[in-house]
Design a protein around this motif. Structure first.
Motif, mmCIF file in Angstrom:
data_model
loop_
_atom_site.group_PDB
_atom_site.id
_atom_site.type_symbol
_atom_site.label_atom_id
_atom_site.label_comp_id
_atom_site.label_asym_id
_atom_site.label_seq_id
_atom_site.Cartn_x
_atom_site.Cartn_y
_atom_site.Cartn_z
ATOM 1 N N GLU A 115 0.846 -1.265 0.020
ATOM 2 C CA GLU A 115 -0.182 0.145 0.247
ATOM 3 C C GLU A 115 0.930 1.193 0.067
ATOM 4 O O GLU A 115 1.782 1.338 0.709
ATOM 5 C CB GLU A 115 -1.088 0.045 1.338
ATOM 6 C CG GLU A 115 -1.930 -1.124 1.349
ATOM 7 C CD GLU A 115 -3.312 -0.628 0.734
ATOM 8 O OE1 GLU A 115 -3.287 0.534 0.093
ATOM 9 O OE2 GLU A 115 -4.229 -1.531 0.541
ATOM 10 N N GLY A 168 -3.017 6.007 -1.499
ATOM 11 C CA GLY A 168 -4.114 5.076 -2.185
ATOM 12 C C GLY A 168 -3.534 4.345 -2.913
ATOM 13 O O GLY A 168 -4.487 3.211 -3.578
ATOM 14 N N ARG A 220 -6.575 -6.393 -3.550
ATOM 15 C CA ARG A 220 -6.448 -4.837 -3.772
ATOM 16 C C ARG A 220 -6.490 -4.607 -5.243
ATOM 17 O O ARG A 220 -7.045 -3.932 -5.816
ATOM 18 C CB ARG A 220 -5.298 -4.221 -3.115
ATOM 19 C CG ARG A 220 -5.237 -4.196 -1.478
ATOM 20 C CD ARG A 220 -3.954 -4.162 -0.915
ATOM 21 N NE ARG A 220 -3.101 -5.336 -1.251
ATOM 22 C CZ ARG A 220 -1.751 -5.379 -0.989
ATOM 23 N NH1 ARG A 220 -1.504 -4.316 -0.040
ATOM 24 N NH2 ARG A 220 -0.958 -6.483 -1.044
ATOM 25 N N THR A 222 -10.141 -5.378 -6.771
ATOM 26 C CA THR A 222 -11.303 -4.391 -6.419
ATOM 27 C C THR A 222 -11.007 -3.090 -6.814
ATOM 28 O O THR A 222 -11.830 -2.389 -7.259
ATOM 29 C CB THR A 222 -11.198 -4.462 -4.827
ATOM 30 O OG1 THR A 222 -10.215 -4.242 -4.096
ATOM 31 C CG2 THR A 222 -11.939 -5.907 -4.231
ATOM 32 N N ARG A 223 -9.502 -2.644 -6.968
ATOM 33 C CA ARG A 223 -9.278 -1.321 -7.227
ATOM 34 C C ARG A 223 -8.681 -1.072 -8.568
ATOM 35 O O ARG A 223 -8.806 0.004 -8.985
ATOM 36 C CB ARG A 223 -8.395 -0.769 -6.205
ATOM 37 C CG ARG A 223 -9.005 -0.557 -4.761
ATOM 38 C CD ARG A 223 -8.108 -0.629 -3.654
ATOM 39 N NE ARG A 223 -6.839 0.403 -3.781
ATOM 40 C CZ ARG A 223 -5.694 0.144 -2.908
ATOM 41 N NH1 ARG A 223 -5.938 -0.578 -1.522
ATOM 42 N NH2 ARG A 223 -4.913 0.982 -2.817
ATOM 43 N N TYR A 224 -8.101 -2.268 -9.147
ATOM 44 C CA TYR A 224 -7.671 -2.177 -10.377
ATOM 45 C C TYR A 224 -7.943 -3.347 -11.247
ATOM 46 O O TYR A 224 -7.129 -4.012 -11.868
ATOM 47 C CB TYR A 224 -5.909 -2.150 -10.593
ATOM 48 C CG TYR A 224 -5.618 -0.885 -9.580
ATOM 49 C CD1 TYR A 224 -5.376 0.313 -10.129
ATOM 50 C CD2 TYR A 224 -5.130 -1.044 -8.110
ATOM 51 C CE1 TYR A 224 -4.715 1.391 -9.213
ATOM 52 C CE2 TYR A 224 -4.679 -0.088 -7.258
ATOM 53 C CZ TYR A 224 -4.486 1.147 -8.015
ATOM 54 O OH TYR A 224 -3.967 2.137 -7.140
ATOM 55 N N PRO A 276 -3.241 6.219 -7.309
ATOM 56 C CA PRO A 276 -4.627 5.858 -6.794
ATOM 57 C C PRO A 276 -5.552 5.433 -7.931
ATOM 58 O O PRO A 276 -5.350 5.844 -9.048
ATOM 59 C CB PRO A 276 -5.130 7.175 -5.864
ATOM 60 C CG PRO A 276 -3.681 7.919 -5.794
ATOM 61 C CD PRO A 276 -2.869 7.419 -6.694
ATOM 62 N N PRO A 277 -6.391 4.843 -7.921
ATOM 63 C CA PRO A 277 -7.302 4.096 -8.789
ATOM 64 C C PRO A 277 -8.156 5.023 -9.331
ATOM 65 O O PRO A 277 -8.638 5.919 -8.777
ATOM 66 C CB PRO A 277 -8.362 2.799 -8.084
ATOM 67 C CG PRO A 277 -8.201 3.222 -6.502
ATOM 68 C CD PRO A 277 -6.891 3.962 -6.478
ATOM 69 N N SER A 312 -11.613 6.950 -11.058
ATOM 70 C CA SER A 312 -12.897 6.890 -11.011
ATOM 71 C C SER A 312 -13.614 6.175 -12.204
ATOM 72 O O SER A 312 -12.904 6.300 -13.093
ATOM 73 C CB SER A 312 -13.616 8.109 -10.638
ATOM 74 O OG SER A 312 -13.483 8.871 -11.705
#
Length: 327
Positions: A60, A64, A82, A85-87, A219-220, A222
């Motif tokens: 991490e 973020g 991670r 879900t985020r990428y 950070p991912p 939007s």
């Protein structure tokens, strides 16, 4: 296979020092290099094994984002909660990229540095400026069905094989590099790969003694992330065309879009033209088609690969429709 010497350094600084000797190359998973050595295309006299260096962690970041170690296996990155879900575009690209066995062995750094290639590159009887600079390109005027339609030159029309790199391009990743003098620099993935020009054998901006130590994901973004790959068969196969897209919508209009193609150029192809045609426009098929036309405006086929241009347009439209619907 030719004879070579071998060593396994215990730390990253020793590794970059070891590769500074003439004829030395790094070996990690070996999924690309060993094949090329067996075919007498790559001829290192010394292999520096970096597969056991402590570069496997996925960490991490305070902002973020994520830091992915260069030795993290493709399968581990794809399965990381991670990343999924985020990428998700990265996880989807990795799963689409190879067989499970190869993903277990292939490293993040090695995936980024696999050779841009085509069947003529493997055929030592054919002309290939990438394999033998100045020998010509047999794909030009030859069978070129899988070859590039964007960013080509008279020296090379091969396409970059990585799915992961396409996803990382749309995520605007940065690659961390360590030099033999101990200096560290970061290079945006969009600037890491080179177009062929008249030196197709030089594929990246990597310096002779540099080593990839990690990849930084910001950070991912939007919106909805999607990866779509079109290939000749559903099993392990390079892309004819692939698309990584990130789409955000607001009240039926596209507020932000990112688009990158694979299988169409010498490197992962970020389409700023498509993004400009999408932003602020209604999320509907006519908008997607306009973006596709903009993305392929400069594309040029060479006969057998003419179909790729329309295929890329349709793949982009389908990917955008899926992303916008779910965003």
């Amino acid at each position: 296979m030719r004879s070579f010497t071998y060593e396994r350094p215990t730390d990253v600084q020793a590794a970059v020092a070891a590769v500074s000797r003439t004829g030395a190359k790094f070996i990690s998973g070996g999924t690309n290099l060993l094949d090329l050595m067996k075919l007498d295309i790559e001829r290192p006299s010394h292999l520096v094994d970096i597969s056991r260096l402590p570069l496997r962690d996925i960490e991490e970041l305070p902002d973020g984002g994520l830091r992915i170690g260069a030795q993290a296996a493709n399968s581990d990155v794809a399965a990381d909660t991670r990343v999924r879900t985020r990428y998700p575009v990265l996880s989807e690209a990795l799963v689409a990229g190879a067989s499970g066995q190869l993903r277990n062995k292939a490293s993040t750094g090695g995936n980024l540095l696999q050779r841009t290639r085509c069947p003529y590159f493997y055929d030592t009887a054919a002309g290939c400026n990438k394999r033998d600079p100045g020998s010509g390109c047999s794909a030009i005027g030859g069978f070129n069905r899988i070859h590039a339609v964007l960013g080509v030159s008279d020296s090379c029309t091969a396409t970059h094989p990585s799915d992961m790199a396409v996803a990382m391009t749309v995520l605007e990743a940065e690659i961390e590099l360590l030099d033999a003098d101990g200096s560290v620099r970061r290079v945006a993935i969009a600037d890491f790969y080179r177009l062929p020009g008249d030196t197709p054998h030089i594929e990246t901006v990597l310096r002779p003694c540099e080593m990839i130590t990690s990849v930084f994901l910001p950070p991912p973004p939007s919106g909805r992330q999607t990866y779509r790959k079109v290939r000749d068969r559903a099993s392990y196969e390079f892309a004819l065309v692939s698309v990584a897209a990130v789409v955000s919508t607001d009240q039926g209009a596209i507020s932000e879009a990112r688009v990158a193609f694979g299988g169409v150029a010498h490197k992962p192809w970020r389409s700023i033209e498509a993004e400009a045609a999408l932003t602020g426009r209604p999320a509907m098929m006519v908008t997607y088609r306009a973006a596709a036309e903009a993305a392929m405006r400069d594309a040029t086929g060479q006969g057998h690969n003419d179909f790729k241009i329309e295929l890329a347009k349709r793949t982009l439209c389908r990917t955008l429709a899926q992303a916008a619907q779910a965003s």
